[in-house]
Design a protein around this motif. Structure first.
Motif, PDB file in Angstrom:
ATOM      1  N   TYR A  95     -23.041  72.028 -32.195  1.00 36.28           N
ATOM      2  CA  TYR A  95     -23.784  70.905 -32.772  1.00 36.28           C
ATOM      3  C   TYR A  95     -22.859  69.710 -32.973  1.00 36.28           C
ATOM      4  O   TYR A  95     -23.215  68.583 -32.672  1.00 36.28           O
ATOM      5  CB  TYR A  95     -24.410  71.330 -34.095  1.00 36.28           C
ATOM      6  CG  TYR A  95     -25.216  70.236 -34.758  1.00 36.28           C
ATOM      7  CD1 TYR A  95     -26.514  69.972 -34.350  1.00 36.28           C
ATOM      8  CD2 TYR A  95     -24.675  69.477 -35.793  1.00 36.28           C
ATOM      9  CE1 TYR A  95     -27.252  68.977 -34.949  1.00 36.28           C
ATOM     10  CE2 TYR A  95     -25.405  68.481 -36.396  1.00 36.28           C
ATOM     11  CZ  TYR A  95     -26.695  68.235 -35.972  1.00 36.28           C
ATOM     12  OH  TYR A  95     -27.424  67.242 -36.575  1.00 36.28           O
ATOM     13  N   GLU A  96     -21.657  69.956 -33.472  1.00 36.41           N
ATOM     14  CA  GLU A  96     -20.691  68.871 -33.669  1.00 36.41           C
ATOM     15  C   GLU A  96     -20.343  68.199 -32.358  1.00 36.41           C
ATOM     16  O   GLU A  96     -20.253  66.983 -32.273  1.00 36.41           O
ATOM     17  CB  GLU A  96     -19.408  69.409 -34.313  1.00 36.41           C
ATOM     18  CG  GLU A  96     -19.486  69.620 -35.792  1.00 36.41           C
ATOM     19  CD  GLU A  96     -18.188  70.162 -36.358  1.00 36.41           C
ATOM     20  OE1 GLU A  96     -17.169  70.190 -35.634  1.00 36.41           O
ATOM     21  OE2 GLU A  96     -18.189  70.547 -37.526  1.00 36.41           O
ATOM     22  N   ARG A 108     -22.166  68.096 -29.534  1.00 35.14           N
ATOM     23  CA  ARG A 108     -23.325  67.396 -28.977  1.00 35.14           C
ATOM     24  C   ARG A 108     -23.641  66.117 -29.740  1.00 35.14           C
ATOM     25  O   ARG A 108     -24.130  65.166 -29.183  1.00 35.14           O
ATOM     26  CB  ARG A 108     -24.555  68.301 -29.011  1.00 35.14           C
ATOM     27  CG  ARG A 108     -24.816  68.978 -27.705  1.00 35.14           C
ATOM     28  CD  ARG A 108     -26.138  69.707 -27.727  1.00 35.14           C
ATOM     29  NE  ARG A 108     -25.960  70.974 -28.430  1.00 35.14           N
ATOM     30  CZ  ARG A 108     -26.745  71.414 -29.397  1.00 35.14           C
ATOM     31  NH1 ARG A 108     -27.783  70.739 -29.767  1.00 35.14           N
ATOM     32  NH2 ARG A 108     -26.487  72.546 -29.993  1.00 35.14           N
ATOM     33  N   ASN A 109     -23.378  66.099 -31.031  1.00 30.65           N
ATOM     34  CA  ASN A 109     -23.759  64.969 -31.864  1.00 30.65           C
ATOM     35  C   ASN A 109     -22.570  64.151 -32.349  1.00 30.65           C
ATOM     36  O   ASN A 109     -22.665  63.470 -33.357  1.00 30.65           O
ATOM     37  CB  ASN A 109     -24.578  65.452 -33.059  1.00 30.65           C
ATOM     38  CG  ASN A 109     -25.897  66.009 -32.611  1.00 30.65           C
ATOM     39  OD1 ASN A 109     -26.573  65.393 -31.802  1.00 30.65           O
ATOM     40  ND2 ASN A 109     -26.258  67.167 -33.106  1.00 30.65           N
ATOM     41  N   VAL A 122     -20.405  61.138 -32.826  1.00 28.31           N
ATOM     42  CA  VAL A 122     -20.773  59.728 -32.752  1.00 28.31           C
ATOM     43  C   VAL A 122     -19.702  58.936 -32.024  1.00 28.31           C
ATOM     44  O   VAL A 122     -18.518  59.224 -32.110  1.00 28.31           O
ATOM     45  CB  VAL A 122     -20.997  59.122 -34.159  1.00 28.31           C
ATOM     46  CG1 VAL A 122     -22.210  59.717 -34.801  1.00 28.31           C
ATOM     47  CG2 VAL A 122     -19.793  59.309 -35.043  1.00 28.31           C
ATOM     48  N   SER A 128     -25.707  57.688 -31.861  1.00 34.46           N
ATOM     49  CA  SER A 128     -25.708  59.101 -31.480  1.00 34.46           C
ATOM     50  C   SER A 128     -27.109  59.460 -31.042  1.00 34.46           C
ATOM     51  O   SER A 128     -27.999  58.617 -31.021  1.00 34.46           O
ATOM     52  CB  SER A 128     -25.258  59.982 -32.653  1.00 34.46           C
ATOM     53  OG  SER A 128     -26.292  60.083 -33.608  1.00 34.46           O
ATOM     54  N   GLU A 129     -27.324  60.728 -30.723  1.00 36.08           N
ATOM     55  CA  GLU A 129     -28.657  61.186 -30.351  1.00 36.08           C
ATOM     56  C   GLU A 129     -29.639  61.009 -31.504  1.00 36.08           C
ATOM     57  O   GLU A 129     -30.833  60.889 -31.302  1.00 36.08           O
ATOM     58  CB  GLU A 129     -28.617  62.660 -29.951  1.00 36.08           C
ATOM     59  CG  GLU A 129     -27.914  62.915 -28.651  1.00 36.08           C
ATOM     60  CD  GLU A 129     -27.829  64.395 -28.340  1.00 36.08           C
ATOM     61  OE1 GLU A 129     -28.320  65.215 -29.141  1.00 36.08           O
ATOM     62  OE2 GLU A 129     -27.267  64.739 -27.289  1.00 36.08           O
ATOM     63  N   ASN A 130     -29.136  61.011 -32.722  1.00 34.58           N
ATOM     64  CA  ASN A 130     -29.990  60.933 -33.904  1.00 34.58           C
ATOM     65  C   ASN A 130     -30.350  59.519 -34.309  1.00 34.58           C
ATOM     66  O   ASN A 130     -31.179  59.328 -35.174  1.00 34.58           O
ATOM     67  CB  ASN A 130     -29.316  61.635 -35.083  1.00 34.58           C
ATOM     68  CG  ASN A 130     -29.109  63.095 -34.809  1.00 34.58           C
ATOM     69  OD1 ASN A 130     -29.909  63.722 -34.133  1.00 34.58           O
ATOM     70  ND2 ASN A 130     -28.024  63.657 -35.304  1.00 34.58           N
ATOM     71  N   GLY A 131     -29.706  58.505 -33.743  1.00 35.89           N
ATOM     72  CA  GLY A 131     -30.033  57.123 -34.102  1.00 35.89           C
ATOM     73  C   GLY A 131     -28.801  56.268 -34.275  1.00 35.89           C
ATOM     74  O   GLY A 131     -27.729  56.580 -33.777  1.00 35.89           O
ATOM     75  N   TYR A 182     -27.834  55.234 -41.936  1.00 36.39           N
ATOM     76  CA  TYR A 182     -28.791  55.351 -40.846  1.00 36.39           C
ATOM     77  C   TYR A 182     -29.855  54.270 -40.989  1.00 36.39           C
ATOM     78  O   TYR A 182     -30.383  54.047 -42.084  1.00 36.39           O
ATOM     79  CB  TYR A 182     -29.450  56.734 -40.890  1.00 36.39           C
ATOM     80  CG  TYR A 182     -30.575  56.887 -39.912  1.00 36.39           C
ATOM     81  CD1 TYR A 182     -30.331  57.074 -38.561  1.00 36.39           C
ATOM     82  CD2 TYR A 182     -31.891  56.843 -40.335  1.00 36.39           C
ATOM     83  CE1 TYR A 182     -31.360  57.207 -37.654  1.00 36.39           C
ATOM     84  CE2 TYR A 182     -32.933  56.987 -39.440  1.00 36.39           C
ATOM     85  CZ  TYR A 182     -32.657  57.167 -38.100  1.00 36.39           C
ATOM     86  OH  TYR A 182     -33.682  57.296 -37.206  1.00 36.39           O
ATOM     87  N   ALA A 211     -33.391  52.494 -38.762  1.00 34.26           N
ATOM     88  CA  ALA A 211     -34.325  52.635 -37.646  1.00 34.26           C
ATOM     89  C   ALA A 211     -35.490  51.690 -37.864  1.00 34.26           C
ATOM     90  O   ALA A 211     -35.701  51.178 -38.976  1.00 34.26           O
ATOM     91  CB  ALA A 211     -34.823  54.069 -37.551  1.00 34.26           C
TER      92      ALA A 211
END
Length: 166
Positions: free
Chosen positions: A39-40, A42-43, A45, A127-130, A138, A140
């Protein structure tokens, strides 16, 4: 008084169920460890990304709008850290909605107030999350954000976040 000492040893027996429980526990621990390590990766930043963040301020006083200029530094009201630099400001008469005599909702303009769109250049991490401002907060589309500068303060609605082409 005779004391008898019983030196009998207890026999330890391991059943198949005990082995299965032990293997399951070890597999869960290994799976959790691998999940977080993957997970670290892949995500992770990236740093130093620049995004254009568009913020809409509605029903603002014209005098306040005049205090907002291209090149101004804006700061987050939450933690007083720098948010970004104003790249563009556009203001129009404020839209108002009212019900007319036929009970229909009609749009009109209020020339005493302004709807302001501010485009802000913001450094952060994508990142993939925003998008994370300064790699921490964060943001959005659809979120309210409170920003201020030396001459301006306002609570606006983020309606667009676009990453700048490299």
């Amino acid at each position: 008084m005779n004391r008898t000492v019983n030196n009998s040893r207890k026999k330890i027996s391991i059943s198949v169920i005990d082995i299965l429980v032990l293997v399951t526990v070890i597999a869960c621990i290994a799976g959790t460890f691998l999940h977080y390590k993957l997970y670290e990766k892949r995500n992770a930043v990236k740093t130093d990304d620049i995004c254009s963040v568009s913020v809409m301020y509605t029903m603002m006083e014209p005098e306040i709008v005049e205090q907002l200029a291209v090149g101004d530094k804006l700061y987050l009201n939450d933690d007083k850290t720098e948010f970004g630099t104003v790249a563009e400001v556009s203001a129009v008469d404020a839209s108002v909605y009212y019900t007319n005599a036929k009970n229909e909702i009609t749009e009109g303009l209020d020339s005493t107030k302004r709807d302001v769109t501010v485009i802000i250049k913001v450094a952060g991490s994508v990142s993939e999350n925003g998008f994370f401002v300064n790699g921490k907060k964060y943001i959005a589309s659809g979120m309210n954000i409170e920003l201020y500068s030396s001459k301006f303060s306002g609570n606006g609605l983020i309606f667009d976040v676009k990453q700048q082409a490299e």
